[in-house]
Design a protein around this motif. Structure first.
Motif, PDB file in Angstrom:
ATOM      1  N   ALA A 168       0.839  -1.205   0.000  1.00 18.85           N
ATOM      2  CA  ALA A 168       0.000   0.000   0.000  1.00 18.85           C
ATOM      3  C   ALA A 168       0.872   1.252   0.000  1.00 18.85           C
ATOM      4  N   LYS A 169       1.938   1.247   0.806  1.00 17.57           N
ATOM      5  CA  LYS A 169       2.856   2.395   0.827  1.00 17.57           C
ATOM      6  C   LYS A 169       3.559   2.567  -0.517  1.00 17.57           C
ATOM      7  N   PRO A 209       4.228   8.357  -5.504  1.00 17.25           N
ATOM      8  CA  PRO A 209       4.192   8.673  -6.942  1.00 17.25           C
ATOM      9  C   PRO A 209       5.477   8.274  -7.668  1.00 17.25           C
ATOM     10  N   ARG A 210       6.593   8.213  -6.984  1.00 20.85           N
ATOM     11  CA  ARG A 210       7.844   7.805  -7.632  1.00 20.85           C
ATOM     12  C   ARG A 210       7.789   6.342  -8.054  1.00 20.85           C
ATOM     13  N   THR A 211       7.090   5.511  -7.274  1.00 18.26           N
ATOM     14  CA  THR A 211       6.954   4.103  -7.620  1.00 18.26           C
ATOM     15  C   THR A 211       6.135   3.955  -8.900  1.00 18.26           C
ATOM     16  N   LEU A 212       5.041   4.705  -8.979  1.00 15.50           N
ATOM     17  CA  LEU A 212       4.205   4.630 -10.178  1.00 15.50           C
ATOM     18  C   LEU A 212       4.938   5.176 -11.401  1.00 15.50           C
ATOM     19  N   ALA A 266       5.814   2.991 -14.746  1.00 14.58           N
ATOM     20  CA  ALA A 266       5.421   3.440 -16.088  1.00 14.58           C
ATOM     21  C   ALA A 266       6.641   3.560 -17.001  1.00 14.58           C
ATOM     22  N   PHE A 267       7.728   4.116 -16.481  1.00 13.97           N
ATOM     23  CA  PHE A 267       8.952   4.251 -17.270  1.00 13.97           C
ATOM     24  C   PHE A 267       9.495   2.878 -17.676  1.00 13.97           C
TER      25      PHE A 267
END
Length: 151
Positions: free
Chosen positions: A80-81, A86-89, A93-94
Motif C-alpha cells: 500500500a505504501k 508517486p515515484r513508484t508509479l 510506467a517508465f
C-alpha cells in the motif's frame, strides 16, 4: 490412412506386425538416467531462483530492515505504501515504456535487417558478407606449439 489402405488390400499394416516395445527394466533405467542428468540443473534452479524468490515474497510482508533478527508481519502495508508513492508509479510506467519500446525496436530492426539480406542479389550478398565478417575475423586459430614447429 495407411491402416485403411492395408485393410482394403487385405494385408495387415506394419504397425500391427511390429512387436510392442518392452517395458520393464529399460523404462526405469531411462527415467533414472534422466533424473541423474537433470538433477544438478534442478538443484541449481531451486537454490538460485526458487528459494530467493520465495524468501523475497515472504519478507515483503514483514518490516525486516535487513540487519536485525527481529521482524514483524505487516501484511499488505508495504505494498500500500509503495503504490501510494508517486515515484513508484513513475518508475513502473517508465519501465513499461522502455520494455515495450525496446521489444518493438529490437524485433523491428532485426526483421528489417533479415528482410534486407534475405534475397539472392549481388547487393544482398555484400550485406550478408558485411554482417558476418566480424564473426569470421574474430575466430582465433589454434596456436602452433613448439613441438610441431620444430618438425
Amino acid at each position: 490412412m495407411a491402416d485403411t489402405v492395408a485393410r482394403l488390400a487385405g494385408t495387415t499394416s506394419s504397425r500391427a506386425q511390429a512387436s510392442p516395445r518392452r517395458r520393464g527394466l529399460t523404462s526405469w533405467q531411462d527415467r533414472l538416467a534422466g533424473v541423474i542428468m537433470g538433477g544438478p540443473a534442478l538443484i541449481v534452479f531451486i537454490a538460485m531462483f526458487l528459494i530467493p524468490m520465495v524468501l523475497a515474497v515472504v519478507l515483503s510482508f514483514t518490516d525486516w530492515n535487513g540487519y536485525s533478527l527481529h521482524f514483524d508481519f505487516t501484511g499488505l502495508d508495504n505494498y500500500a505504501k509503495a503504490f501510494k508513492n508517486p515515484r513508484t508509479l513513475d518508475a513502473a510506467a517508465f519501465t513499461a515504456v522502455i520494455a515495450v519500446a525496446g521489444t518493438i525496436l529490437c524485433n523491428g530492426i532485426g526483421l528489417g535487417v533479415a528482410a534486407l539480406i534475405a534475397g539472392n542479389g549481388r547487393g544482398n550478398t555484400v550485406l550478408r558478407t558485411t554482417m558476418v565478417w566480424r564473426v569470421v575475423l574474430s575466430r582465433r586459430t589454434k596456436p602452433i606449439s613448439r613441438h610441431t614447429a620444430s618438425m
